[in-house]
Scaffold this active site. Sequence first.
Site: not given
Lengths: 138, 412
Positions: B129, B206, B209, B232, B370
Amino acid sequence: MTLEEKQNEIIDEFAVFDDWMDKYEYIIELGKELPMIDPSKKTDDRLIEGCQSRVWLATDVKDGKMQFTADSDAIITKGIIGLLIRVLNNEDPKTIATADLHFIGDIGLQEHLSPTRANGLASMVQKMKLSALKAVTV
Amino acid sequence: MNVQETMAAFDVEQIRSQFPALNQTVYGRQLVYFDNGATSQKPQIVIDAIDHYYSKDNSNIHRGVHYLSQLATQQYEDARGRIQKYINAPLSEEVLFTTGTTGGINLVAFSFGETLNEGDEIIISAMEHHSNIVPWQLLCERKKCVLKVIPINQKGELLLDAFDELLSPRTKMVAITHISNALGTINPIEEIIEKAHAVGAKVLIDGAQSVQHTTVDVQALNCDFYVFSGHKVFGPTGVGILYGKKELLDAMPPYQGGGDMIAKVTFEKTTYNELPHKFEAGTPNISGGIGLGKAIEFLEQLDMKAVQQYETELLNYAQAELLKIAGLQLIGTAAHKTSVVSFIVDGLHPFDVGTLLDKQGIAVRTGHHCTQPVMDFFKIPGTIRASFAFYNTKEEIDLFIKALKRSIEMLR
């Protein structure tokens, strides 16, 4: 036909649709049918980069009236461009610079012109008005 | 187990009933919310916690001697403790509240970045991202470091052989996404972490998600930093978590200066507060932190194995149905995938498809997500992305497929 009359004509055309999908069916048809920009004018300096779709806009002044041609890679954007051009073409620069394009909101397409929508249309209208303003001041 | 059986075991209707935003109509049609990769809906307990905080307990934390301040501080720190346990962080001071994944990565890129020297190397991947690209580019400009990128294949999987070749004693940081937001690929982060550590590099994962789809155990992973966003994972916006190993966080200079992060301030010399406060300057997002704690409490009540199985079944069903549509191409076909389906349709612009789906009540994301380098790799302007959460259903996928078919017919 005045700019206001042209706006009202479009509002009347859209009044027959009570379903969103019918409305978009019509916009898609407009997008498919309308003569768009001369390919030679689809240059980078005429490109308005949106986050979602891209728009090319060419402006011209002929006999004191503004002439716009435009194109987009997205067909719905193209259809809405067609409506904007229908309203703004062949108008005095001054009329365009001060035009209140209320028809977009009246037919329920305001979301496409919101500056946050990032499909290039809000910037396109701004560019149309700026070029008209420039023509007034020249 | 087929979809129906899992559904019974999993009781999706019971879960859905706790998410009020799912139960509404848009443009006169039942909302089908498939934009969970962008943000998730919130369960009632999160909404109630925020409502309660502002109705009753609102107060500034950590400094007040009065009743409400102590109450608010307690709740905020309880939330930190809950999150610590959920991701199995050894110490609560290793769990920092941030503004979100982006905020966490920027903190590490700036602060850990201060310890880097000219010529040091940072490795990211081609599926990151923008939030896990740009902070490292800024660092590279500032410290004259070198950014290297692990390439991907046509399925949207990392090329690990290429990663091996990029690693060197100069590698100081490997910053990699756990799960790709645009492609759904689940990366083999255990292997990546081990290899990076073998050359002495630190690893940031990261997890934007991940936490909503899978259990995360930062000790088992042995990652140095792990970041994710509250919104999220069924929590509020504007809050997120940075987990970092204590010895690293202790050695790193503060990122932002202000209240809460100081021990003593004089004009000659200021000394900094201990972790986690050293990295939490200013009044934090108190209601956000409390709300995120509630979201984690909600997740604790779920059987994440059942969640994963259910989401995989949704993914498989959606992909199978999509592939029946002529001219449709899936973007991101990794062997290990989470419940994200990105696709394009021959000759159609994603924006047009997305607009028509919206008017039929289906919320998806269109565009580059993104991840412009991913779109450049596949030579496409963007995709249409449906991303599922455990509260989505097979019936919703049916509505989506029907709406998609109608959209394609209209546009062709």
